[in-house]
Design an enzyme around this catalytic site. Structure first.
Site, PDB file in Angstrom:
ATOM      1  N   HIS A   1       0.253 -40.971  34.149  1.00  0.00           N
ATOM      2  CA  HIS A   1       1.501 -40.257  33.862  1.00  0.00           C
ATOM      3  C   HIS A   1       2.736 -40.973  34.405  1.00  0.00           C
ATOM      4  O   HIS A   1       3.861 -40.633  34.024  1.00  0.00           O
ATOM      5  CB  HIS A   1       1.447 -38.836  34.438  1.00  0.00           C
TER       6      HIS A   1
ATOM      7  N   ARG B   1      -4.894 -44.805  39.384  1.00  0.00           N
ATOM      8  CA  ARG B   1      -5.329 -43.848  38.361  1.00  0.00           C
ATOM      9  C   ARG B   1      -5.083 -44.499  37.005  1.00  0.00           C
ATOM     10  O   ARG B   1      -3.956 -44.860  36.673  1.00  0.00           O
ATOM     11  CB  ARG B   1      -4.585 -42.524  38.445  1.00  0.00           C
TER      12      ARG B   1
ATOM     13  N   GLU C   1     -10.904 -31.637  35.950  1.00  0.00           N
ATOM     14  CA  GLU C   1      -9.658 -30.894  35.719  1.00  0.00           C
ATOM     15  C   GLU C   1      -9.709 -30.058  34.452  1.00  0.00           C
ATOM     16  O   GLU C   1      -8.671 -29.703  33.892  1.00  0.00           O
ATOM     17  CB  GLU C   1      -8.454 -31.842  35.726  1.00  0.00           C
TER      18      GLU C   1
ATOM     19  N   ASP D   1      -3.848 -29.531  35.603  1.00  0.00           N
ATOM     20  CA  ASP D   1      -4.587 -29.373  34.345  1.00  0.00           C
ATOM     21  C   ASP D   1      -5.632 -28.265  34.472  1.00  0.00           C
ATOM     22  O   ASP D   1      -5.840 -27.488  33.531  1.00  0.00           O
ATOM     23  CB  ASP D   1      -5.255 -30.704  33.946  1.00  0.00           C
TER      24      ASP D   1
END
Ligand code: 3PY
Ligand code: MG
Length: 256
Positions: free
Chosen positions: A47, A72, A151, A177
Site C-alpha cells: 500500500h 511487505r 486478514e 482488512d
C-alpha cells in the site's frame, strides 16, 4: 557472523519487537526511522508508494543502523519476495494468504531447497551478512522470516493449515482488512471487540504451533495493548501517520 542472525531468535525471545512501517517513496525515510529506537523497519510495497528500487536502497540504510529490514510484498507477488531476500531483507510479509496453496507459494519463493524453491542469487544479502555463499545457502532459511498475512474470514478458518506449511515461520494479522470482513463488509475498525476476539483466537493457534505472531497497530497505545496480549512483533502506525501526527502536534502547540 551474520548481521541479523539473532532476528528470528529475538522474535521468540519474550520481549515484543516494535517495528517502524514505511511507505513513503524515498529510502532515506526508512533509513532515518531505523535510527530511532525501533527494533526493525518494515517497507510496505503493498500500500505504500515505495517501489522496488527504493526498497532495495533502503535495506542497506536500515542495516547500517544495525536493524533488520522486512518487506511487505504486493498481493501474490511472490517473485519479488525472493528479490528482496536477495537484497538482504530479514523478513517477508505476504498479504492476503487465503489458501494453503498461497502459503505454499510464499514458502516456495522465500526458502531454499529442500523446504522451498528459492533460486540462487543473494548478492546483496552476501554483502550485508558477510557470509560465504555456502554458509548463506546453509543458514538462509533460518535467517529470514516468512510471514503469511491472515486478514480474511477464509484465512482465519484455515489458520492451523497455513501454520502447518513448512517454511511459513509465522502469521502477520492485518486488523483493518479483518475488521472489514468480520463486519460483513460494513466498516473498518481495527480495534473493534470482534477483531479482538479473532486476534485472541489467532494468537492462541500461532502459539500452539510454536510459530511467530505479528500484527499491525494503528497507534503506539494500541501497540502497547497488542504487545501485552503476547504478540511477538508489533508494527506501529506508518511514516505518513507519524508525519501527520507530528505536524498536528506542532501546529496545535503553535496556535495554543
Ligand atoms: C491490515 O490491517 O489490513 C493491514 O494489512 C495492515 O496494514
Ligand atoms: Mg491488509
Amino acid at each position: 557472523m551474520p548481521l541479523h542472525s539473532s532476528f528470528p531468535e529475538r522474535l521468540k525471545g519474550g520481549t515484543p519487537l516494535l517495528t517502524a512501517w514505511c511507505g513513503l517513496p524515498d529510502p532515506s525515510v526508512a533509513g532515518i526511522l531505523a535510527r530511532e529506537d525501533f527494533d526493525a523497519v518494515v517497507l510496505d510495497t503493498q500500500h505504500g508508494s515505495i517501489d522496488f528500487a527504493a526498497s532495495v536502497q533502503a535495506i542497506p540504510l536500515i542495516a547500517a543502523a544495525g536493524k533488520p529490514a522486512i518487506v511487505r510484498i504486493p498481493v501474490g507477488d511472490f517473485a519479488s519476495a525472493s528479490r528482496y531476500l536477495d537484497a538482504g531483507a530479514s523478513g517477508i510479509i505476504a498479504p492476503m494468504i487465503n489458501t494453503v496453496e498461497d502459503a505454499r507459494r510464499l514458502a516456495a519463493f522465500t526458502k531454499f531447497p529442500p523446504v522451498g524453491e528459492r533460486s540462487w542469487g543473494a548478492y546483496g544479502a552476501l554483502a550485508l551478512t558477510g557470509l560465504e555463499p555456502g554458509d548463506y545457502l546453509r543458514t538462509a532459511n533460518d535467517l529470514a522470516v516468512s510471514f503469511a498475512m491472515v486478514e480474511t474470514r477464509e484465512a482465519l478458518a484455515i489458520i492451523d493449515d497455513i501454520l502447518a506449511v513448512p517454511g511459513i515461520d509465522g502469521v502477520f494479522i492485518g486488523p483493518s482488512d479483518l475488521s472489514i470482513a468480520l463486519s460483513g463488509d460494513k466498516g473498518v475498525d481495527p480495534t473493534s471487540a470482534e477483531v479482538d476476539k479473532a486476534l485472541d483466537h489467532a494468537l492462541a493457534r500461532v502459539k500452539a504451533a510454536g510459530k511467530i505472531a505479528a500484527i499491525y497497530a494503528v497507534s503506539g497505545a494500541r501497540a502497547a495493548e497488542l504487545s501485552a496480549k503476547g504478540f511477538h512483533m508489533v508494527s506501529i502506525g506508518s511514516d505518513i501517520s507519524m508525519l501527520r501526527a507530528g505536524a498536528h502536534a506542532a501546529l496545535t502547540a503553535a496556535r495554543a
